[in-house]
Enzyme design. Structure first.
Site, PDB file in Angstrom:
ATOM      1  N   GLU A 177      57.852 120.165  59.315  1.00 12.71           N
ATOM      2  CA  GLU A 177      56.406 120.192  59.108  1.00 12.71           C
ATOM      3  C   GLU A 177      55.943 121.601  58.718  1.00 12.71           C
ATOM      4  OE1 GLU A 177      53.853 117.337  61.494  1.00 12.71           O
ATOM      5  OE2 GLU A 177      53.211 119.247  62.323  1.00 12.71           O
ATOM      6  N   GLU A 191      56.784 122.067  55.166  1.00 12.81           N
ATOM      7  CA  GLU A 191      55.838 121.295  54.347  1.00 12.81           C
ATOM      8  C   GLU A 191      54.496 122.015  54.259  1.00 12.81           C
ATOM      9  OE1 GLU A 191      54.937 117.421  55.972  1.00 12.81           O
ATOM     10  OE2 GLU A 191      53.598 116.909  54.311  1.00 12.81           O
ATOM     11  N   CYS A 225      52.336 113.190  64.414  1.00  8.03           N
ATOM     12  CA  CYS A 225      53.213 112.821  65.531  1.00  8.03           C
ATOM     13  C   CYS A 225      52.695 111.639  66.336  1.00  8.03           C
ATOM     14  CB  CYS A 225      53.355 113.973  66.516  1.00  8.03           C
ATOM     15  SG  CYS A 225      53.937 115.463  65.760  1.00  8.03           S
ATOM     16  N   SER A 232      50.727 114.967  57.202  1.00 11.70           N
ATOM     17  CA  SER A 232      52.092 115.431  56.986  1.00 11.70           C
ATOM     18  C   SER A 232      52.955 114.191  56.778  1.00 11.70           C
ATOM     19  CB  SER A 232      52.561 116.200  58.221  1.00 11.70           C
ATOM     20  OG  SER A 232      53.974 116.234  58.237  1.00 11.70           O
ATOM     21  N   LYS A 288      53.489 103.676  70.125  1.00  9.03           N
ATOM     22  CA  LYS A 288      54.845 103.824  69.588  1.00  9.03           C
ATOM     23  C   LYS A 288      55.611 102.501  69.573  1.00  9.03           C
ATOM     24  CE  LYS A 288      55.327 108.766  70.154  1.00  9.03           C
ATOM     25  NZ  LYS A 288      55.245 109.320  68.806  1.00  9.03           N
ATOM     26  N   GLU A 294      54.712 101.409  66.240  1.00 10.75           N
ATOM     27  CA  GLU A 294      55.274 102.311  65.229  1.00 10.75           C
ATOM     28  C   GLU A 294      56.711 101.931  64.844  1.00 10.75           C
ATOM     29  OE1 GLU A 294      56.231 106.198  66.647  1.00 10.75           O
ATOM     30  OE2 GLU A 294      55.914 107.141  64.705  1.00 10.75           O
ATOM     31  N   GLU A 310      58.538 101.168  57.374  1.00 10.53           N
ATOM     32  CA  GLU A 310      58.937 102.515  56.940  1.00 10.53           C
ATOM     33  C   GLU A 310      59.907 103.164  57.921  1.00 10.53           C
ATOM     34  OE1 GLU A 310      55.671 100.937  56.764  1.00 10.53           O
ATOM     35  OE2 GLU A 310      54.678 102.762  57.424  1.00 10.53           O
ATOM     36  N   CYS A 345      49.447 113.723  74.761  1.00 10.12           N
ATOM     37  CA  CYS A 345      50.380 112.729  75.321  1.00 10.12           C
ATOM     38  C   CYS A 345      50.415 112.738  76.850  1.00 10.12           C
ATOM     39  CB  CYS A 345      51.789 112.966  74.809  1.00 10.12           C
ATOM     40  SG  CYS A 345      51.842 113.295  73.060  1.00 10.12           S
TER      41      CYS A 345
END
Lengths: 593, 168
Positions: free
Chosen positions: A277, A280, A302, A322, A361, A364, A369, A518
């Site tokens: 990241e 990037e 994230c 990102s 998650k 996710e 993907e 989190c």
């Protein structure tokens, strides 16, 4: 100050306090159920009723403000009887299958009944419709709902998403999305904040325990587990330890005892994220400053609750994200390629389990993907709460376990990775690396903490002036890098409204979907109060400061991963394994049609 | 409610595009007024005849409210309907006086005649059939209303003739 009397005790409390506040400040406990301090005040359960001199009816202590000279009695025969009857009425429309409910013994309804001394349920009547819905992240069992509406507050007031509201009327009232639509067809972010505040078993994470046990028991499977940074600062609470107790070593031991073959650390992939990241970000800034085109601000990726939120709410702004996958999916991808090759295991026989503070998650990992060569990066996600249940089920005495350490090559991590678990942490970790990469000098903050972005405020910002950079980064000389950090989706909306209008002054924005990051994720132990959140935050920073290794780019195993396998940050293999793209959804999923 | 759309009965003759323009105008007028959701829903129901999910979405977006909140209000109040309604609304009173004078028999007979149960709309969209809890006509019990017309001392045998008037 207002002077009043509660149970014969003369007290004085600030104006605007409720009877409940006043009692609490003076160590008088008034039973309550729907009330959630500082979060939710609705007066729907009525269990906090008290007698107020001069008032005709009993008053709900959580709703009624104190008045000068008020005389309150919280413990009269009339009050006790009323509370019991109210409780029994609540129970008359509640399934009494406590023994098979996941909230058994951690249920607030059960607890309050015990406290009120209710030992019978005299009223048996019609039960409201027991709609049950299993979405990838959250399971709703509306037969257990007591209509306290805490989840509505979490979804609307705290997160600003507004998927949950009361539908229909009276006995037919159901808390849910519009027109009885299922969660997976509306703009739910799956953040799971509703599951944290639900006092009963109505809203929970969708269970993954069974399939994880199956994988562990399957001799053909190499079962790899990884743990997010926020777990080590919270799971102790599930075993009666003080909030903020760090239990990293015990956690690793417990996972080995459960039968996982490899115990890796999502932190390792957090360090990897910083390299990817950070690179990037520098590429985008370089393009922007040297006449090319680049989408800025860049926003962190994230937090999958945040990702789903932006896909629904700001589908036109996805280029700001990102392209980095979230750390645990990166670890899954690396485990099933680099590590599988090393130990000579077919990636199809490897089963990756992520222990996450997060319900989003769970969704996710089923995104198309998040797989490579037809193999999902991660096979199952367990929340902190689910892992605690497995540990208890396995009869492991967590509190008295000896410490042990994560397995390599995917287990070593820097302090920068630890702070991924708390708001501001990803940004600080990135700046520790980016600043040093650009200037050759260490980030100029005491103990490497970027103080303006540390803490639990909704939106935090910092400016970082770059002076005398290395030759390669001359284009940054004299540039002030502006960053912003937010946690909770309400804050994200504020920053994204700026972005959408083209008025965002920032280069880099960190967004975490849950308030505080989190540490107070949708999969964390209940309850999460402001005090508990603060203690978990402190624990995370303690873990960081306790490490010799504080910066992601100094992690030897990360260097080794690039040398042996990935070759270079943002390189071809990185793009294939560690980066992703996003899906325009729209508020009503209109882009998916 | 000062809008002239309030009593609009000509829904069927307006095109979808015109309806959308009308509701957009209404939203524009109310969008910065706190607490105007119910008002907008009333007008929208008069324009569309009912409040399907698509209309609720337009209102939610226009007033910048979550769809679940809009739908929460729509499903809370019995006046709002999420299903297409009939050209005429029949409300049989089941308040105490009407009930004891045989209101229930009227309901049963109407169910037979209309082929729908309470809350339903006939296949030809002629009638929506509802019950009410006292329409304030206790001296005329048992009573029922069709739109704004009150029918007094109704008995089950008169019903066929009453309904027939609406098929002219």
């Amino acid at each position: 100050m207002i002077n009043l009397e509660i149970n014969g005790k003369k007290i004085s409390v600030p104006e605007g306090s409720t009877i409940m506040d006043a009692a609490k400040q003076n160590n008088i406990y008034i039973p309550n159920l729907c009330y959630l301090e500082g979060v939710h005040k609705f007066g729907s359960c009525r269990l906090c009723v008290v007698e107020v001199e001069g008032a005709r009816n009993l008053q709900a202590a959580c709703m009624v403000p104190v008045r000068e000279g008020m005389v309150v009695k919280t413990n009269t025969a009339k009050v006790r009887k009323a509370r019991k009857v109210l409780y029994e009425l609540l129970l008359s429309d509640h399934p009494k299958d406590c023994l098979s409910c996941e909230r058994n013994q951690s249920c607030e309804l059960q607890e309050i009944g015990n406290l009120l001394g209710v030992n019978e349920a005299r009223f048996e009547g019609e039960h409201s419709a027991g709609l049950e819905e299993i979405s990838p992240s959250i399971t709703r069992d509306m037969s257990k709902c007591i209509l306290c509406r805490r989840c509505i507050t979490a979804c609307n007031e705290i997160q600003g998403v507004g998927v949950l509201n009361a539908q229909n009327r009276g006995f037919k009232t159901v808390i849910g999305p519009a027109m009885d639509l299922p969660l997976n067809s509306v703009n739910c972010s799956y953040c799971g904040q509703c599951t944290v505040v639900c006092p009963v078993g109505a809203l929970q994470e969708t269970d993954a325990i069974e399939k994880v046990w199956e994988a562990i028991n399957d001799p053909q499977k190499r079962v790899v587990v990884q743990v997010a940074p926020a777990i080590r600062a919270a799971i102790g609470e599930e075993f009666g330890l003080e909030p903020g107790t760090l239990v990293t070593g015990k956690l690793v031991t417990a996972l080995r005892e459960l039968g996982f073959d490899d115990v890796f650390d999502t932190n390792f992939a957090a360090d990897l994220t910083i390299i990817e990241e950070g690179t990037e970000f520098l590429t985008r800034v370089k393009n922007a400053l040297t006449g090319g085109t680049a989408t800025l601000p860049m926003i962190t990726s994230c937090s999958p609750g945040w990702i789903k939120y932006i896909e629904h709410t700001f589908p036109e702004e996805l280029d700001h994200l990102s392209t980095c996958k979230s750390p645990h999916t990166m670890l899954g991808a690396v485990a099933k390629s680099y590590y599988a090759e090393k130990i000579n295991v077919d990636p199809k026989d490897m089963y990756v389990v992520s222990i996450m503070p997060c319900t989003a998650k769970k969704f996710e990992i089923i995104r198309p993907e998040m797989q490579n060569n037809g193999v999902p990066n991660v096979d199952a996600v367990l929340t902190t709460r689910e892992l605690a249940r497995m540990v208890k089920e396995a009869g492991i005495d967590f509190v008295n376990l000896p410490d042990s350490t994560f397995d390599n090559p995917l287990g070593l991590s820097s302090g920068a990775a630890d702070i991924f678990g708390v708001t501001g942490g990803v940004m600080e970790a990135a700046l520790r690396t980016v600043y040093e990469l650009v200037t050759g000098r260490e980030l100029p903050f005491d103990k490497l903490h970027v103080t303006p972005i540390v803490g639990l405020e909704r939106i935090k910002t910092a400016d970082l002036l770059i002076e005398n950079p290395l030759e390669e980064y001359k284009f940054l000389d004299g540039v002030t890098i502006k960053v912003a950090v937010t946690s909770g989706l309400k804050g994200a909306k504020i920053l994204l409204d700026q972005v959408a209008k083209g008025e965002s002054p920032y280069h880099f924005i960190e967004v975490m979907g849950c308030p505080g990051g989190c540490i107070s994720g949708g999969g964390q132990p209940r309850p999460t109060t402001p005090e508990i959140r603060q203690k978990r935050l402190e624990a995370i920073y303690k873990e960081d400061e306790g490490k010799e290794l504080r910066k992601s780019h100094e992690n030897e195993y990360i260097k080794k991963l690039y040398d042996e396998f990935l070759k270079e940050p943002n390189g071809h293999l990185s793009h294939e394994l560690l980066h992703t793209h996003y899906t325009k959804r729209g508020k009503y999923n209109e882009y998916l049609a | 409610m000062s809008c002239e759309l309030e009593n609009c009965q000509c829904c069927s003759e307006i095109s979808d595009q015109q309806k959308l323009e009308m509701i957009s105008e209404v939203i524009e007028k109310y969008k910065n007024k706190e607490g105007s959701l119910i008002q907008v829903l009333h007008i929208a129901q008069n324009i569309y005849g009912y409040l399907p999910l698509e209309v609720q979405k337009i209102i939610a977006d226009g007033l910048d409210k979550p769809l679940s909140e809009v739908s929460g209000v729509v499903t809370f109040y019995s006046f709002f309907s999420t299903e297409p309604r009939g050209e005429h609304t029949i409300r049989v009173c089941l308040g105490t006086a009407c009930y004891v004078r045989g209101g229930k028999k009227i309901v049963d007979r109407l169910e037979e005649l209309l082929g729908v149960t309470v809350g339903g709309t006939t296949k030809d969209r002629k009638f929506t059939f509802e019950v009410a809890r006292c329409i304030g006509a206790c001296g005329l019990a048992p009573a029922m209303m069709i739109d704004d017309v009150v029918y007094k001392q109704v008995n089950a045998d008169k019903l066929e003739a009453i309904l027939a008037k609406y098929y002219k």
